[in-house]
Design a protein around this motif. Sequence first.
Motif, short mmCIF file in Angstrom:
data_model
loop_
_atom_site.label_atom_id
_atom_site.label_comp_id
_atom_site.label_asym_id
_atom_site.label_seq_id
_atom_site.Cartn_x
_atom_site.Cartn_y
_atom_site.Cartn_z
N THR A 15 26.51 52.70 44.10
CA THR A 15 27.98 52.51 43.70
C THR A 15 28.57 52.05 45.15
N ALA A 16 27.88 52.45 46.45
CA ALA A 16 28.51 52.25 47.47
C ALA A 16 28.06 50.39 47.50
N LEU A 17 26.95 50.00 47.40
CA LEU A 17 26.60 48.54 47.57
C LEU A 17 27.53 47.79 46.64
N CYS A 18 27.81 48.18 45.34
CA CYS A 18 28.91 47.40 44.46
C CYS A 18 30.18 47.44 45.23
N ASP A 26 37.42 36.84 40.53
CA ASP A 26 37.58 35.85 39.50
C ASP A 26 36.64 34.76 39.48
N GLU A 27 35.67 34.81 40.47
CA GLU A 27 34.50 33.87 40.72
C GLU A 27 33.31 34.14 39.89
N THR A 28 32.50 33.08 39.52
CA THR A 28 31.21 33.29 38.74
C THR A 28 30.11 34.49 39.48
N SER A 29 29.73 35.24 38.58
CA SER A 29 28.75 35.93 38.99
C SER A 29 27.30 35.37 38.74
N TRP A 34 29.70 35.37 32.90
CA TRP A 34 30.45 36.43 33.22
C TRP A 34 31.16 36.08 34.75
N THR A 35 32.45 36.58 34.83
CA THR A 35 32.94 36.50 36.29
C THR A 35 32.43 37.92 37.17
N ARG A 36 32.57 38.16 38.25
CA ARG A 36 32.56 39.07 38.92
C ARG A 36 33.41 40.30 38.44
N LEU A 142 26.51 40.61 41.13
CA LEU A 142 27.81 40.33 41.53
C LEU A 142 27.91 38.70 42.63
N GLY A 143 26.67 38.70 43.12
CA GLY A 143 26.41 37.37 43.59
C GLY A 143 27.16 37.23 45.24
#
Length: 209
Positions: A15-18, A26-29, A34-36, A142-143
């Motif tokens: 959870t903390a990492l996310c 709005d950028e690509t994941s 899927w976007t982020r 999330l990239g």
Amino acid sequence: MRTLEETLAWVAEGTALCRRAMAGLDETSLLPGWTRGHVVAHLAGNAEALGNLVRWARTGERTPMYGSPAERDTAIEAGARLPADRLATWFDESARALADAMAHLTADQWRSEVTTAQGRTVPAVEIPWLRAREVLVHAVDLGTGVRFADLPEPFLAELRADILARRGPANVPGVHGDPAEVTAYLAGRPHTGVTTTDGAVAEPLPPWL
């Protein structure tokens, strides 16, 4: 064998990492299509859905994770369009609510049986593992810089065993490589240096999770 305490710690770490990886929603994941924002909306909805299973374990009242697959997909699409601050708030509040609900389950309630969205009947003690997989793997998706190598090795070992069991050993070739990269390969994510037992480059697997 993972313990409940260890798995709950992985939930908190993921959870903390996310949360730290949330940027440019709005950028690509790294997940196709899927976007982020889609990833974050999925995680927020997943926390609420797993909260339904915790409620089921606590009360004995059947509470499915989702009303339907279509309802889940609609919620993700709608969530991905939220302003970044509102989407982050949804993630934070749903994660806190799930953590609090799990913290109040008794030993007997952890042994209660619930049914996952895939139709598997499992003891409620599996709920933290389901959440740990989501937040730790999707922190990578999330990239924004988190890698499988950044995840706890005991978690990666459990994840490798879980994926192999779900995919079926006969459907996955034997491979060699860095353990974190092998985990990425098994999860159908980008990886480097993973080869089959005969030295060939491992062919990509479809995304898992």
